[in-house]
Design a protein around this motif. Structure first.
Motif, PDB file in Angstrom:
ATOM      1  N   SER A   1       0.811  -1.222   0.000  1.00 15.69           N
ATOM      2  CA  SER A   1       0.000   0.000   0.000  1.00 15.69           C
ATOM      3  C   SER A   1       0.847   1.276   0.000  1.00 15.69           C
ATOM      4  CB  SER A   1      -1.068   0.019   1.102  1.00 15.69           C
ATOM      5  OG  SER A   1      -0.508   0.297   2.361  1.00 15.69           O
TER       6      SER A   1
ATOM      7  N   ASP B   1      -0.030  -2.546  -4.487  1.00 17.36           N
ATOM      8  CA  ASP B   1      -1.393  -2.757  -4.020  1.00 17.36           C
ATOM      9  C   ASP B   1      -1.806  -4.160  -4.446  1.00 17.36           C
ATOM     10  OD1 ASP B   1      -4.184  -2.842  -3.703  1.00 17.36           O
ATOM     11  OD2 ASP B   1      -4.340  -0.670  -3.964  1.00 17.36           O
TER      12      ASP B   1
ATOM     13  N   SER C   1      -5.055   2.752 -10.681  1.00 17.36           N
ATOM     14  CA  SER C   1      -5.433   3.342  -9.403  1.00 17.36           C
ATOM     15  C   SER C   1      -6.496   4.425  -9.515  1.00 17.36           C
ATOM     16  CB  SER C   1      -4.199   3.901  -8.701  1.00 17.36           C
ATOM     17  OG  SER C   1      -3.584   4.881  -9.492  1.00 17.36           O
TER      18      SER C   1
ATOM     19  N   ARG D   1      -9.518   0.290 -12.808  1.00 16.60           N
ATOM     20  CA  ARG D   1      -9.809  -0.710 -11.785  1.00 16.60           C
ATOM     21  C   ARG D   1     -10.677  -1.847 -12.317  1.00 16.60           C
ATOM     22  NH1 ARG D   1      -8.977   0.186  -5.946  1.00 16.60           N
ATOM     23  NH2 ARG D   1      -7.886   2.145  -5.761  1.00 16.60           N
TER      24      ARG D   1
END
Lengths: 338, 338
Positions: free
Chosen positions: A55, A59, A179, A183
């Motif tokens: 993170s 991710d 991001s 997605r």
């Protein structure tokens, strides 16, 4: 080495299988307090370490474990490539929360080991410990190079041309795709080059070695923090300045398309996106053509001249007749007002 | 290397000051993609890596940062000592949450570097990155040893006596003092030896080297997971068994006193407490007296014979005429029923 969990046993057994690889420099691999290495004559050892934190640096919600394992190995090996060395031995220390499934760990390790296999490197040690927080991967890579052919950051000379070994900004654009907007799994097929650049970058070991052995290159590093920042490191260490010409910066068609979709300046990604892991190097302007020809003939690959080394300090970007300081954080300023 | 925070700049500047130490084996320290090392002739390289995670391996609420820095360096250097090597170069990668104060980081780093100074080792690289979770410290230590004098785990021989280099269980008792009952600063003065053992253990580099050079020792490792587990590692790697005699295990007076206060069996701490970082080694029974005399004359220090290597496998504890398997987790069983 410390720490024991159930999944560590599985991991260690997988690691030991890969570690069965023999290597003439390896006296003792995993299984004792230390790995033991035999030194090669007339070679220098290169060593680098990096920590990647979930993170912060990656991710897991969109980064498939196999590709994340590959990236973790590649970004570390890239530091060896950046000095003209070859990777030999790798150590992997991981802090992993109990909730992480062994399937994830297996995928990660398979990816990590696949890069080591491709690069001819051997995993010789590590440590897996529980964590109460994010996954943290610490990798140490030992490499080696001919003692007269290591390329440093501090050897750029006034008058040198500045080269990069691939299109810039693709990894940043890939990250932005994952991001900010997309997605969705289809991103992998819609933007394959950008996704590959972000998820599974390649350490340019073969090119780094070719450039080092050529004897034509003065200074070299890899582009991990973006051209603006990384070139500033070369300038600082070499006590010189640099001029970069916007129109010479290689930008991929996919980056241009993605920049329209996300309303971002392509040059923003290209100059400070980071994580491209291409090589950045300088060489006398008299050998430019020889270098281009050498790399094309040996590897079928293009290199791109993006500027030149000058007296002074800092990195200046020339764009449409205007110049702007962009070293380190400087491009933030440019992006707001440019 | 990746990752930048404000505190990284401070850290790097402190690190660079220590890294100004010259060393004939160091061609290039911090400041490039990799550190570059010159190999020593007729020497083998030793390398080890470990990750320490906050609230798994340490608790910053009672572990002063200076001492935690010292311990982080020492427990890693202990792996070099355990093979009869000397530490040369160290890399430190830290994942640190933003809430950690720079005062804490400074204290930690000062402690870490103080051990490197004492041991003659040089910090040559590292990485400091933000973390969203616990502090994670990954340390890699490069050492070296004479190529004919490295001591492995796999060389124990049937008939060897088994030795340890200090009283066992003190670190575990110190941890118990801090974590279960005491939790008051006065613990440091009430139980100084136990607290030192837990907070600031010493890597026994000088002794490890003395034993390696003596040519008298067969197998060696350090005691990080407790005698029962670590001796089982030697047995597995050497394909032998071991007998340990309870009454021969060296136990400090402070441990006995603490065991009364906390109602714990002293032997429980001594056999499976872990983190003592003394050396565990085996040598032919014919050289026992020579070894004791050598260590006492050169270092003014006692070593303790705790058992012997036998045919078979596993680790058996003999206590008051009864024997009990204690390898790996086996002592849990013993503790409940013994």
């Amino acid at each position: 080495m410390m720490g024991h969990t159930l999944s560590e046993r599985e991991l260690i057994s997988r690691i030991r299988r890969q570690a069965n690889r023999t290597d003439q420099g390896l006296v003792k691999g995993i299984g004792d307090d230390c790995a033991v290495l035999r030194n090669a004559e007339n070679r220098l050892s290169l060593i680098t370490t990096d920590a990647l934190v979930e993170s912060v640096h990656f991710d897991i919600s969109w980064h498939p474990p196999f590709l994340l394992g590959r990236k973790t190995a590649s970004v570390n090996i890239s530091d060896i490539a950046a000095m003209g060395g070859i990777p030999r031995f790798v150590l992997l220390a991981m802090a992993v929360p109990a909730v992480v499934e062994s399937e994830w760990l297996t995928g990660f390790l398979d990816g990590f080991l696949s890069v080591l296999d491709e690069q001819g490197a051997v995993l010789i040690g590590g440590d897996t410990v529980r964590s109460t927080g994010p996954i943290v991967c610490s990798v140490t890579v030992l490499g080696e190079g001919d003692k007269d052919r290591i390329l440093y950051r501090h050897s750029a000379q006034v008058g040198d041309l500045i080269w990069v070994s691939g299109t810039l900004g693709d990894a940043a654009a890939g990250l932005a795709m994952f991001s900010s907007i997309v997605r969705r799994p289809s991103a992998l097929t819609e933007w394959p080059e950008l996704c590959k650049a972000h998820l599974d970058p390649t350490a340019e070991v073969e090119l780094g070695l070719l450039l080092a052995v050529s004897g034509l290159v003065h200074a070299m590093m890899d582009i991990s923090d973006g051209l603006a920042t990384d070139l500033a490191h070369i300038c600082e260490e070499s006590r010189v300045g640099a001029q970069v010409f916007a129109e010479q910066i290689p930008i991929s068609d996919q980056l241009v398309a993605a920049s329209r979709e996300l309303a971002v300046l392509p040059l923003d990604w290209a100059l400070r996106g980071g994580e491209d892991y291409h090589l950045l190097f300088t060489a006398s302007s008299t050998v430019g053509e020889r270098l281009e020809k050498l790399v094309y003939e040996k590897m079928g690959k293009a290199i791109y001249c993006v500027g030149r080394i000058v007296e002074g300090n800092g990195v200046a970007l020339f764009n449409s007749g205007k110049s702007q300081e962009i070293a380190f954080g400087g491009f933030d300023h440019f992006a707001r007002h440019g």
